[in-house]
Design a protein around this motif. Sequence first.
Motif, PDB file in Angstrom:
ATOM      1  N   GLN A  51       1.306  -3.279  -8.892  1.00  0.00           N
ATOM      2  CA  GLN A  51       0.415  -3.871  -9.902  1.00  0.00           C
ATOM      3  C   GLN A  51       0.585  -3.238 -11.271  1.00  0.00           C
ATOM      4  N   CYS A  89      -8.620  -9.696  -6.592  1.00  0.00           N
ATOM      5  CA  CYS A  89      -7.475  -8.813  -6.831  1.00  0.00           C
ATOM      6  C   CYS A  89      -7.279  -8.737  -8.342  1.00  0.00           C
ATOM      7  N   HIS A 131      -6.058  -4.458   1.949  1.00  0.00           N
ATOM      8  CA  HIS A 131      -5.583  -5.190   0.765  1.00  0.00           C
ATOM      9  C   HIS A 131      -4.442  -4.424   0.088  1.00  0.00           C
ATOM     10  N   HIS A 135      -0.255  -5.145  -0.511  1.00  0.00           N
ATOM     11  CA  HIS A 135       0.457  -5.110  -1.797  1.00  0.00           C
ATOM     12  C   HIS A 135       1.800  -4.394  -1.652  1.00  0.00           C
TER      13      HIS A 135
END
Length: 163
Positions: A51, A89, A131, A135
């Motif tokens: 991210q 998210c 979660h 990723h």
Amino acid sequence: MAIREIRVFGDPVLRTVCDPVTTIDDGVRAHVQDLLDTVDMEGRAGLASTQIGHTLRAFSLNIDGEISYILNPEIIALEGEPVLTGEGCLSVPDLWFEVPRYPRATVRGIDLDGEPVEISGEGLMAQALQHECDHLDGKLYLSRLDRETRGEAMRQIRSSSWF
Ligand code: NI
């Protein structure tokens, strides 16, 4: 170090399977500091390397006011029956959908000294662990939605101002 810009849906780095950390050097330490700095904001519960544009197996958490991180996390236990849980998210801004998540989860990995660490928890912590591990395998939570909901999610994404 720095608060990094969050990559959003459509950026190919979010679909990249991350590499395990094999050598803990200054680069890895700086990256972990970026993860910690960037997750330390209101409304942020977890942040994976991808991210912020990296592909190391690492994520940070901000749960109940406590900031933490883990390298090379692996889920070692998922307990209970999956429950549909509202989820969002940072890489899919402003949208929330219900995803099946186990109510209790345990992740094992290492810290910056190479020492084994385990993080486990219920509720939001369990959800964040599941979660963030996704990723690191290049998966967004959207991939866990049922077909119909995923279609609706894609429609909403396409009409989002950030897309
Ligand atoms: Ni996310």
